[in-house]
Motif scaffolding. Structure first.
Motif, short mmCIF file in Angstrom:
data_model
loop_
_atom_site.label_atom_id
_atom_site.label_comp_id
_atom_site.label_asym_id
_atom_site.label_seq_id
_atom_site.Cartn_x
_atom_site.Cartn_y
_atom_site.Cartn_z
N ILE B 344 -98.07 10.61 16.98
CA ILE B 344 -99.26 10.21 16.22
C ILE B 344 -98.81 9.48 14.97
O ILE B 344 -97.85 9.90 14.30
CB ILE B 344 -100.08 11.47 15.83
CG1 ILE B 344 -100.81 12.02 17.08
CG2 ILE B 344 -101.09 11.17 14.75
CD1 ILE B 344 -101.57 13.28 16.81
N LYS B 345 -99.51 8.39 14.65
CA LYS B 345 -99.21 7.68 13.41
C LYS B 345 -100.44 7.81 12.51
O LYS B 345 -101.55 7.44 12.90
CB LYS B 345 -98.93 6.22 13.71
CG LYS B 345 -98.36 5.46 12.52
CD LYS B 345 -97.83 4.11 12.96
CE LYS B 345 -97.38 3.29 11.76
NZ LYS B 345 -96.25 3.89 11.05
N VAL B 346 -100.21 8.30 11.28
CA VAL B 346 -101.33 8.47 10.36
C VAL B 346 -101.59 7.15 9.63
O VAL B 346 -100.71 6.30 9.54
CB VAL B 346 -101.07 9.59 9.33
CG1 VAL B 346 -100.93 10.93 10.06
CG2 VAL B 346 -99.85 9.32 8.49
N ASN B 347 -102.81 7.01 9.12
CA ASN B 347 -103.18 5.78 8.43
C ASN B 347 -103.06 5.94 6.91
O ASN B 347 -102.59 6.98 6.42
CB ASN B 347 -104.60 5.35 8.84
CG ASN B 347 -105.63 6.43 8.49
OD1 ASN B 347 -105.37 7.31 7.68
ND2 ASN B 347 -106.79 6.36 9.13
N TYR B 348 -103.48 4.89 6.21
CA TYR B 348 -103.29 4.89 4.76
C TYR B 348 -104.18 5.92 4.07
O TYR B 348 -103.84 6.39 2.99
CB TYR B 348 -103.56 3.49 4.20
CG TYR B 348 -102.52 2.50 4.59
CD1 TYR B 348 -102.84 1.42 5.41
CD2 TYR B 348 -101.20 2.65 4.18
CE1 TYR B 348 -101.87 0.51 5.80
CE2 TYR B 348 -100.23 1.74 4.56
CZ TYR B 348 -100.57 0.67 5.38
OH TYR B 348 -99.60 -0.22 5.76
#
Lengths: 568, 373
Positions: B344-348
């Protein structure tokens, strides 16, 4: 077979050591939940049934609908059964539901659900899983079942209890249509009824008739002293009124005789004049006091004479008509007039001989003695008929001898029916008696309606009295001061001014707006008077105020006597 | 070939059932069964014993590992889960926390050959897989001989994998995926069980080649090795004063691990738990119409379908390790972070709110609990 083999495997020992079925603990627990579901469904069903039934009861009470209390029991039973069945369907445990609940309540990490879902699975892993679960369930089965999940249904008995209280304590709407309040005859009513009896006793009614009416009123007094409900009081009063109506009708003959003559075109005018003479008083205010009765009687002669005069002027017109100047008459030729009179007398005789009138004829015994005098009105009619008959015969006999001329015949005929002649002198006393009977009947009706606050319409119309004179009566010859209303010389209303008729927007004399017999206008009196009576019956005001209102309407209907008005 | 030791040894494999003479056996209240049924019964009994022995085996392995590795219990558990599940692990931790020692001890305990590859930027793919070399044979002829690279072991420690070039990384990851090496049209199969434990140094990011997401997906877990506590550090110091060598003994063997892998596959998973795991992965995708609020707010890219496979496979092993014979919601929840943190890649928004990927996964798990349980 394969499926059943799986199920068999589920319920038999998997570890190959023989003995007790593995899922026995699960079955025990499921059975426990089933028992809880049944009991809960029963309780919730009963509570729901009570809640629904009491809600129904409250709604019916609010809308004033009567519903036998005993019927609520089967209604509640049916609703309870239905609701209970519904709740059981909701609460009924199945394997999956029980497994999920056990896993959740006892934190078994989906062991039971796995056991249920893989009930038919073969292999070492499912078998060990089932065994492990069954061991865990052994401890659970011994514990008491958790009932916290039923807490969310607690609202049902709370609502049931609330609706039960509401159903018991919410008052039912009072409905005037079904209400039967108690009746307790007041001293004022006793006094008023006693006074009425005294008035009737002191009246000029024929002795036997008077005695019967007084008896009826005395019985009414005794009956009302015992009455406890308004409905009973009303029924008793109405019954007494109808009885008196019937007595008066039996005593009077004018209507019955009128029915025989009015079908003949030649005789209808004579019959109508007689009826109008009897009911002349209806053109005035309601007869609700003895003084009104006596006052009307005093003017009876003049009123009746005026009515009869109108009739015979029409009758004579057939035999002579006025020329261009009123004093010049054009006479019907005597032979023709005699023939016409003969025809009239013949029709008259035929009607008198009508079998329906035979009961009114005098009865003479074999020795010529009069056993029954016959009806007075019938006798007057008979005398008039004989005069016409004799005159017709005489003229026909003498016409060839030239004994009668056109004018002499006309004058002889006029003399037979002239106001000072035998007919009018004979018929007016008879009519006065019958009119008096009608007035007394009306007086008694109005008095009873007023004393017991009964709507006059509830007494029913008196079919034994003609409703109204067919033609407006001539003005009272003695009343030279009459203007603006139906003042009778004794009673005048508040003023002679005209007032606004709210229905038409026109100004009319005061009296015409409150004449109860004027169907187009008098309904105002009835409408407001009746409505006031309803309010008084519902206890809208105190007895003192009610008495003031009743007196006011009595003044409206009867007028204010000259001396009262002058007294202010 | 698995070695058997006499002491504390649990044998799960090896014995084939002897053929039995036909005879009647009464089982379960009188059912008569034939000889062929008795072989099924014997097999059943053996399988049952194997299942029961699974958790004992794992406990034994852990006990041996504890001799050489202080603390790191969660890391050890997850590494063991990954091995039995047939996956590979990415370890992230500062230097000196015992990553290499762990893999070495693991190799000894499992009786499996171990190798260590230190990745540097100049490492070539052939340095990993091996290469053909020309040798002079006894007959004097020049022959081409394949020199096996360090990858040809059962347990491989790929140290600082992010320092290698993408080319070298890809050669490593191809082996991890297929358990085969192809060189000059010749395919060499690696022996099972094959397990790679790769490490990343979170400090030295200069001159590194971060693994792309598609390749990160090959790892079943990403584990964060925390700095040991004071007590643990003291124990480490005391232990290493005595000897730096690993003292663990082999307690199981490779075939045993393979048997355990097969056993784990048969652990039942109910539909509700399967749906729960699948929803957890699906709800990590913000682009989907029906997704979680957490994904919409904090996630840039969600986890791949491999995450769902990894969750279930690993959960089965975990359940069995804990002595349970079914997968539960707790197993899924416990493995959510290791399985999802590298997928999973988290956002800003998450960065701005100072939410790390583990915190976001925690929110995902909470939301999934409310939706699915």
């Amino acid at each position: 077979m394969h499926l059943y083999a799986h199920k068999l495997r589920f319920y038999t020992k998997i570890t190959r050591e023989g003995g007790i079925a593995v899922s026995e603990n699960f079955r025990k627990i499921k059975k426990k939940y089933l028992t809880i579901a049944i009991v809960a469904a029963c309780i919730l069903g009963v509570c729901s049934g009570v809640a629904f039934t009491c809600t129904l009861a409250v709604v019916l009470k609010i809308y004033g609908v009567n519903f036998m209390w005993a019927l609520y029991i089967p209604v509640a039973a049916a609703l309870s059964a239905g609701a209970g069945a519904l709740f059981f369907l909701i609460l009924k445990p199945n394997d999956k539901r029980v497994a999920k609940k056990l896993d959740k309540d006892y934190k078994l990490n989906q062991k039971v659900q796995t056991m249920v879902e893989f009930a038919g699975a073969e292999g070492a892993m499912p078998a060990l899983q089932r065994e492990q679960t069954n061991d865990v369930l052994g401890g659970v089965a011994k514990k008491r079942a958790d009932l916290k999940w039923l807490a969310k249904f607690a609202v049902v008995p709370v609502i049931a209890l609330a609706m039960l209280f509401a159903g018991i304590f919410v008052p039912a709407k009072k409905s005037s249509g079904y209400e039967d309040p108690p009746f307790d005859m007041t001293d004022a009513q006793i006094t008023a009824l006693t006074n009425l009896i005294t008035d009737v006793n002191g009246s000029e009614l024929e002795t036997e008739l008077k005695g019967s009416a007084v008896n009826v009123l005395n019985e009414l007094l005794e009956a009302l002293k015992r009455a406890e409900q308004q409905s009973v009081m009303k029924a008793t009063v109405i019954s007494s009124v109808r009885f008196i109506d019937a007595m008066i009708a039996a005593e009077n003959s004018y209507l019955n005789i009128d029915n025989v003559f009015k079908s003949d075109t030649q005789l209808a005018l004579l019959s109508t004049a007689v009826v109008d003479s009897v009911v002349f008083y209806k053109n005035g205010p309601l007869i609700s006091t003895m003084s009104a009765v006596n006052g009307k009687v005093e003017e009876a002669d003049a009123q009746m004479l005026a009515v009869l005069k109108r009739w015979y002027e029409k009758f004579l017109k057939d035999y002579a008509s006025a020329g261009q100047e009123s004093e010049n008459l054009t006479y019907l030729p005597v032979t023709e007039a005699a023939a016409k009179l003969n025809s009239f007398a013949y029709a008259f005789k035929i009607r008198l001989d009508d079998s329906r009138l035979s009961e009114y004829a005098p009865v003479v015994d074999g020795e010529g003695e009069t056993v029954s005098a016959g009806d007075p009105l019938y006798n007057v009619y008979t005398a008039l008929c004989e005069r016409f008959e004799n005159l017709a015969k005489e003229v026909l006999y003498d016409v060839s001898a030239g004994g009668y001329t056109d004018a002499s015949f006309y004058n002889t005929l006029k003399g037979s029916v002239d106001e000072s002649a035998a007919f009018t002198n004979a018929v007016i006393p008879v009519l006065t008696d019958q009119s008096y009977n009608c007035m007394m009947d009306e007086f008694i009706r109005n008095a009873l309606a007023r004393i017991f606050n009964i709507n006059r319409n509830e007494l029913g119309s008196n079919e034994n009295v003609a409703p109204q004179p067919s033609e407006p009566l001539p003005s009272n010859p003695d009343d030279g001061a009459s203007n603006g209303g139906y003042a009778d010389g004794v009673h005048k209303y508040g003023s002679d001014d005209e007032i606004l008729d709210v229905n038409t927007g026109e100004k009319k004399p005061y009296g015409s707006l409150i004449n109860p017999d004027d169907k187009s206008q008098g309904t105002i009196y009835d409408k407001y008077y009746n409505r006031v009576l309803e309010y008084i019956n519902e206890g809208a005001c105190s007895q003192e105020v009610a008495e003031y209102i009743r007196q006011y309407f009595a003044y409206l209907s009867d007028g204010v006597k000259e001396e009262e008005k002058n007294a202010g | 070939m698995a070695k058997k030791t006499e002491k504390d040894n649990v044998t799960l494999t090896g014995e084939t059932a002897p053929e039995e003479a036909a005879e009647s056996v009464e089982i379960n209240g009188g059912t008569t069964r034939t000889a062929t049924d008795s072989s099924t019964d014997a097999e059943f009994a053996r399988n049952t014993e194997r299942v029961k022995a699974f958790s004992k085996s794992i406990a034994t392995v852990k006990a041996e590992l504890a001799k050489d590795v202080v603390g790191q219990k969660e890391i050890i558990d997850n590494v063991l889960i990954a091995i039995v599940a047939g996956g590979n692990v990415l370890l992230e931790g500062v230097p000196g926390v015992g990553k290499t020692r762990l893999v070495r001890s693991l190799g000894k305990t499992l009786g499996l050959p171990f190798s260590r590859i230190q990745f540097t930027p100049d490492l070539m793919p052939s340095d990993v897989t091996g290469t053909n070399v020309i040798e002079k044979g006894a007959d004097g002829k020049m022959n081409t001989v394949f020199q096996h690279g360090p990858i040809f072991a059962n347990l491989v420690l790929a140290d600082e994998i992010n320092r290698a070039t993408p080319k070298t990384q890809s050669s490593m990851l191809e082996v991890m995926q297929e358990h085969k090496v192809t060189i000059a049209k010749q395919t060499y199969t690696l022996s099972e069980p094959f397990f790679v434990l790769a490490t990343e140094n979170p400090i030295e990011q200069d001159g590194t080649y971060p693994l792309p997401e598609a390749q990160m997906d090959r790892f079943i877990f990403k584990l964060i090795v925390e700095f040991p506590s004071v007590k643990e550090l003291a124990d480490i110091v005391n232990m290493t004063q005595i000897t730096l060598d690993e003292t663990a003994n082999a307690v199981i063997d490779g075939p045993t691990v393979m048997e355990m892998r097969e056993l784990a596959k048969s652990v039942p998973v109910i539909d509700d738990v399967l749906t729960y795991a699948v929803n957890l992965v699906s709800n990590s995708h913000p682009e989907l119409e029906k997704t979680s609020e957490t994904a919409k707010k904090y996630i840039k890219y969600g986890a791949s379908p491999r995450a769902a496979q990894a969750l279930i496979t690993a959960a089965k092993v975990r359940a069995l390790m804990n002595g349970n014979y079914n997968v539960s919601y707790d197993d899924i929840d416990a493995l959510a972070c290791p399985v999802l943190r590298h997928r999973i890649k988290v956002n800003y928004t998450a960065v701005n709110e100072k939410l790390g990927v583990d915190e976001v996964i925690g929110l995902l798990v909470q939301e999934n609990k409310k939706l699915c349980r």
